[in-house]
Scaffold this active site. Structure first.
Site, short mmCIF file in Angstrom:
data_model
loop_
_atom_site.label_atom_id
_atom_site.label_comp_id
_atom_site.label_asym_id
_atom_site.label_seq_id
_atom_site.Cartn_x
_atom_site.Cartn_y
_atom_site.Cartn_z
N SER A 524 0.82 -1.21 0.00
CA SER A 524 0.00 0.00 0.00
C SER A 524 0.86 1.28 0.00
CB SER A 524 -0.95 -0.04 1.20
OG SER A 524 -1.91 0.97 1.13
N ASP A 610 -9.46 -3.14 -6.51
CA ASP A 610 -8.91 -2.28 -5.45
C ASP A 610 -9.52 -0.88 -5.54
OD1 ASP A 610 -7.33 -0.85 -3.62
OD2 ASP A 610 -5.57 -2.06 -4.06
N HIS A 656 -8.02 -4.54 -1.25
CA HIS A 656 -6.76 -3.90 -0.86
C HIS A 656 -6.09 -4.55 0.36
CE1 HIS A 656 -3.95 -0.56 -0.98
NE2 HIS A 656 -4.03 -0.51 0.31
#
Length: 667
Positions: A524, A610, A656
């Site tokens: 991330s 995502d 995610h």
């Protein structure tokens, strides 16, 4: 600006279609590339999968999920089912209250459980692997539990009374509306609070003594709390302290006093605050209003302040004690503050421990605080702190094999500005010639969030195979308190990059591996620092592994239609309104700084669905990186020239960085 030509709607639509077509072609190209490359790893994948399953069966299946104690009842979740057992009857006779599969949610997992005060209802949130949104299921706990209500897109929820539930609704990754719903008499649902500022996210919490439900509206730097009186759950919420830029606070309640955890005052780190005493009123509504009126920050009194560079990990209130879980210089501590004598007892927890998980204690009068400790290579171990005995007890519920061959080392690297940056290192005690061993470095450094150091089977497997694991607690993360985050966000983001560089260099200097055996892992927002280092110091690494990485900061922060852009400005800045901010982001943004040079090999996992990190940015990053690496190789065609592997695996399922054991095993 005057004179600027505005694109016609036809041209805008054409541009959009062209962009979508480009995205589809890039995705198709990467999927084809992955299908050609992945068979080469088949044998290795099979060996790793078998080893991970063996470790999972040995360790994780022996560990228990946290228990929720409610009087003589114990609630717990295992394998997608929620059970009820009697505390003195053992869990062998536990009764199933809820099963994910029985209700047709086979691809979902349980995220949150809340039991109503009279234990007649249970609220559960379920999350699918392919979406960020959760569904709340309300169960009526009669002899045969039945579904009372299903609330789609409910994020957080708390019981204000036996049959009154407050919940937040999630839309486009944001929670800005709070609703109240009732289950007996006149059943109804109504909106009770709306947040107007796009930078703020709303969640709910119930004070430990269940006296108040708190509506917490938080941005990255500022908060505001409204109280709902649980004795009068239909009354309007009352404001505690109006939002003040840079002031964060959280509310607890005990014996007619508010306890406030806040950054108010200098230094701007967390402190425990007590509000002034107030006069009891006969009229309960007036009583609550009077109470709130005396809770403004001008009436706050300091009870306890954290030491410098200390991170508050968690905080739990009991009838006569407050427990704080703290992190300082990589070590974990338990501080017990007596709310009667005001004494503070500090207990240093085992040196191997890196993560806490506090078990739920719905009853604040309990005499014991239960929690679990773990590390990337140590499965969760259960501990209890007894307030009566003032001591820590290790709970050996089931025999879990003990990790004895792993050594934990803590180092401090000197960054460019002389700041000391903590590093946690794990390696096999039996490993010799550590400078020849492969090293996997982890980094995050954003949002004031600590690096994830919970137990993972793959980390233990690497230790057993002779790898060294290093966790770099760089600025931008939260490992050393709120100031550690402030020193690494917005116009300080480059400090995190300098920290990471200093950490890797120190690891090599003290004999942990060398550049040609070093890999860097990030997920991330950690992709920003990892990708930036890959551009500035590619010679420090041989490989980089990224999961759903944020690698195109500039273009993303220029797109205000994306759900998180406005909210994220407090972390990255606003390049649309600040030219200096735009230049600064451009100076470190991974995508913007790719150039022809000898890059390490790169493996990226991304997700088609995502909602947080747009897939288009990752596709374009991979294409540009691969081209730069090939350009460099073609210009320097000397003997033995090394061309890196740059591989992207786009997962059709998953969201995610959040997945079940089975999905993470496949990854």
């Amino acid at each position: 600006q005057e004179g600027t030509k505005v694109l016609s709607k036809k041209k805008q639509n054409t541009s959009m279609v062209t962009s979508e077509l480009l995205h589809k072609n890039l995705l198709k190209s990467e999927q084809k590339n992955w299908n050609n490359i992945s068979p080469a790893y088949k044998a290795m994948t099979k060996r790793i999968k078998e080893k991970l399953e063996e470790l999972h069966n040995m360790y994780t299946l022996h560990s228990r999920s946290p228990r929720i104690r409610f009087g003589e009842n114990v609630y717990f979740e295992e394998n997608g089912c929620i059970f009820l057992a009697k505390a003195d009857d053992g869990e062998g006779n536990a009764k199933i209250l809820f099963s994910v599969e029985d209700l047709g949610f086979s691809d979902a997992f349980i995220q949150r459980i809340r039991i109503s005060p009279d234990q007649r209802y249970m609220a559960i949130s379920l999350k699918s692997e392919n979406s960020e949104e959760t569904t709340c299921i309300i169960m009526k706990l009669c002899n045969l539990p039945v579904v009372e209500k299903v609330i789609p897109s409910a994020f957080s929820f708390e019981w204000a009374a036996n049959d009154v539930l407050y919940y937040t609704a999630q839309k486009n990754l944001k929670c800005q509306n709070v609703f109240m719903t009732t289950f007996t008499y006149q059943k109804h649902t109504k909106l009770v609070y709306t947040e107007q500022d796009a930078r703020f996210f709303v969640d709910l919490y119930c004070t430990k003594d269940r006296r108040f439900l708190t509506i917490n509206s938080n941005s990255k730097t500022t908060s505001e709390v409204w109280l709902v009186d649980c004795r009068h759950p239909f009354e309007s919420p009352a404001l505690v302290q109006a939002r003040t830029m840079g002031l964060i606070y959280h509310i607890e309640h005990r014996k007619d006093q508010l306890y406030i955890l806040t950054t108010y005052g200098e230094p701007a780190e967390y402190k425990a605050i007590l509000t002034d005493n107030f006069i009891h009123r006969i009229n309960l509504d007036a009583y609550c209003r009077s109470y709130i009126a005396s809770s403004g920050k001008e009436n706050w009194q300091l009870v306890y302040a954290l030491e410098r560079k200390t991170k508050l990990v968690d905080f739990e209130m009991f009838s006569d004690d407050c427990v704080m879980f703290l992190k300082n210089a990589g070590h974990l501590y338990l501080n017990v503050i007596s709310l009667v004598s005001h004494s503070v007892q500090s207990i240093k927890l085992p040196t191997w421990a890196c993560e806490f998980e506090l078990e739920s204690h719905p009853e604040h009068t309990t005499s014991t605080c239960y929690f679990q400790l773990s590390s990337p290579v140590h499965p969760p171990k259960r501990f209890a702190y007894s307030f009566k005995e003032n001591n820590l007890i290790e709970q050996a519920v089931q025999e879990v094999p003990i990790i004895t061959n792993c050594h934990t080392t803590r180092l401090l690297a000197k960054s460019k500005d002389e700041t000391l940056v903590p590093i946690t290192v794990f390696h096999n005690k039996n490993s010799k010639e550590l400078h020849r061993r492969p090293l996997l470095v982890h980094v995050y450094g954003a949002y004031g969030i600590d690096l994830n150091m919970s137990f993972k089977e793959e980390k233990l497997m690497l230790i057993e195979e002779g790898w060294i694991l290093a966790y770099c607690h760089v600025r931008g993360g939260g490992e050393q308190g709120l100031s550690w985050h402030r020193d690494g966000c917005q116009h300080n983001k480059l400090k995190g990059l300098h920290d990471l560089r200093a950490c890797i260099r120190l690891l090599h200097q003290v004999g942990f591996s060398q550049p040609k055996h070093t890999a860097l892992a990030a997920a991330s927002a950690g992709g920003v620092l990892a990708g930036a280092l890959c551009n500035t110091d590619p010679a420090l690494l041989r490989a980089m592994v990224l999961q759903a990485p944020f690698v195109d900061v500039l273009n993303t922060m220029m797109k205000t239609h994306l759900p998180l852009t406005i909210e994220e400005q407090e972390e990255w800045g606003n390049p649309l309104e600040d030219e200096n901010c735009m230049k600064y982001i451009k100076s470190y943004c991974p995508y913007q700084n790719i150039k022809p040079q000898c890059y390490p090999s790169v493996f990226i996992t991304a997700y088609e669905n995502d909602e947080r990190v747009p897939l288009t940015g990752i596709l374009q990053y991979v294409q540009k990186l691969r081209k730069a690496a090939l350009d460099h190789a073609s210009r320097t065609s000397k003997k033995g020239n090394w061309i890196p592997n740059i591989i992207l695996d786009v997962q059709a399922n998953g969201s995610h960085c959040d997945s079940s054991w089975e999905h993470s095993l496949n990854e």
